[in-house]
Design a protein around this motif. Structure first.
Motif, PDB file in Angstrom:
ATOM      1  N   LEU A   4       0.843  -1.191   0.000  1.00 25.11           N
ATOM      2  CA  LEU A   4       0.000   0.000   0.000  1.00 25.11           C
ATOM      3  C   LEU A   4       0.884   1.249   0.000  1.00 25.11           C
ATOM      4  O   LEU A   4       2.009   1.217   0.492  1.00 25.11           O
ATOM      5  N   PRO A   5       0.382   2.353  -0.538  1.00 21.37           N
ATOM      6  CA  PRO A   5       1.187   3.586  -0.596  1.00 21.37           C
ATOM      7  C   PRO A   5       1.613   4.066   0.786  1.00 21.37           C
ATOM      8  O   PRO A   5       0.822   4.071   1.727  1.00 21.37           O
ATOM      9  N   HIS A   6       2.888   4.487   0.879  1.00 17.15           N
ATOM     10  CA  HIS A   6       3.395   5.079   2.116  1.00 17.15           C
ATOM     11  C   HIS A   6       2.972   6.537   2.230  1.00 17.15           C
ATOM     12  O   HIS A   6       2.842   7.059   3.336  1.00 17.15           O
ATOM     13  N   VAL A   7       2.820   7.184   1.092  1.00 15.52           N
ATOM     14  CA  VAL A   7       2.430   8.592   1.043  1.00 15.52           C
ATOM     15  C   VAL A   7       1.183   8.692   0.161  1.00 15.52           C
ATOM     16  O   VAL A   7       1.262   9.025  -1.024  1.00 15.52           O
ATOM     17  N   PRO A   8       0.015   8.399   0.740  1.00 15.49           N
ATOM     18  CA  PRO A   8      -1.211   8.338  -0.059  1.00 15.49           C
ATOM     19  C   PRO A   8      -1.565   9.646  -0.772  1.00 15.49           C
ATOM     20  O   PRO A   8      -2.061   9.615  -1.889  1.00 15.49           O
ATOM     21  N   TRP A   9      -1.288  10.783  -0.146  1.00  9.87           N
ATOM     22  CA  TRP A   9      -1.661  12.054  -0.774  1.00  9.87           C
ATOM     23  C   TRP A   9      -0.908  12.265  -2.082  1.00  9.87           C
ATOM     24  O   TRP A   9      -1.435  12.866  -3.020  1.00  9.87           O
ATOM     25  N   LEU A  10       0.299  11.748  -2.183  1.00 13.26           N
ATOM     26  CA  LEU A  10       1.079  11.888  -3.409  1.00 13.26           C
ATOM     27  C   LEU A  10       0.459  11.042  -4.530  1.00 13.26           C
ATOM     28  O   LEU A  10       0.399  11.474  -5.684  1.00 13.26           O
ATOM     29  N   VAL A  11      -0.031   9.877  -4.186  1.00 12.11           N
ATOM     30  CA  VAL A  11      -0.725   9.014  -5.150  1.00 12.11           C
ATOM     31  C   VAL A  11      -2.010   9.693  -5.613  1.00 12.11           C
ATOM     32  O   VAL A  11      -2.355   9.671  -6.801  1.00 12.11           O
ATOM     33  N   ILE A  12      -2.705  10.331  -4.694  1.00 12.53           N
ATOM     34  CA  ILE A  12      -3.936  11.048  -5.036  1.00 12.53           C
ATOM     35  C   ILE A  12      -3.624  12.217  -5.973  1.00 12.53           C
ATOM     36  O   ILE A  12      -4.376  12.475  -6.919  1.00 12.53           O
ATOM     37  N   VAL A  13      -2.528  12.908  -5.741  1.00 15.29           N
ATOM     38  CA  VAL A  13      -2.136  14.015  -6.631  1.00 15.29           C
ATOM     39  C   VAL A  13      -1.950  13.505  -8.059  1.00 15.29           C
ATOM     40  O   VAL A  13      -2.468  14.101  -9.014  1.00 15.29           O
TER      41      VAL A  13
END
Length: 118
Positions: A4-13
């Motif tokens: 799973l993503p460690h930095v979810p907000w970056l994936v959302i961007v």
């Protein structure tokens, strides 16, 4: 293994940027038309670009909860923009559109992959 993503907000961007790009691709503005025409991409296939971008964005969002899906979608987006860069270079169409659109995304996708997922 990437789960799973460690930095979810970056994936959302990245997902939001891809969705925005897909929406623009529905009725490409002049700069996008010049870009696609400049590399010789046939107009009857422009719809495929929308499908690819939306699919990648959906994969990134689903991957926030389903292990491995965000990484796969990110690699797919990276491959897509890598092929776009190769098409630009091959066609010798390396003006402003190439640097802003194509290379911008080719820079964002691996950053998200390395920082957000690995």
């Amino acid at each position: 293994m990437i789960l799973l993503p460690h930095v979810p907000w970056l994936v959302i961007v990245l997902a939001v940027v891809l969705l925005g790009d897909a929406v623009l691709s529905l009725r490409p503005p002049t700069f996008m038309q010049r870009c696609l025409d400049g590399v010789g991409f046939p107009r009857q296939w422009w719809w495929v670009l929308v499908v690819v971008k939306v699919t990648a964005a959906i994969g990134l969002i689903v991957g926030l909860w389903v292990p491995g899906v965000a990484a796969a979608a990110n690699v797919g987006a990276l491959a897509y923009f890598g092929c776009a860069a190769a098409a630009h270079i091959r066609a010798r169409f390396t003006g402003k559109e190439f640097w802003v659109n194509c290379m911008g995304m080719l820079l964002l996708a691996p950053i998200v992959l390395v920082v957000g997922l690995v």
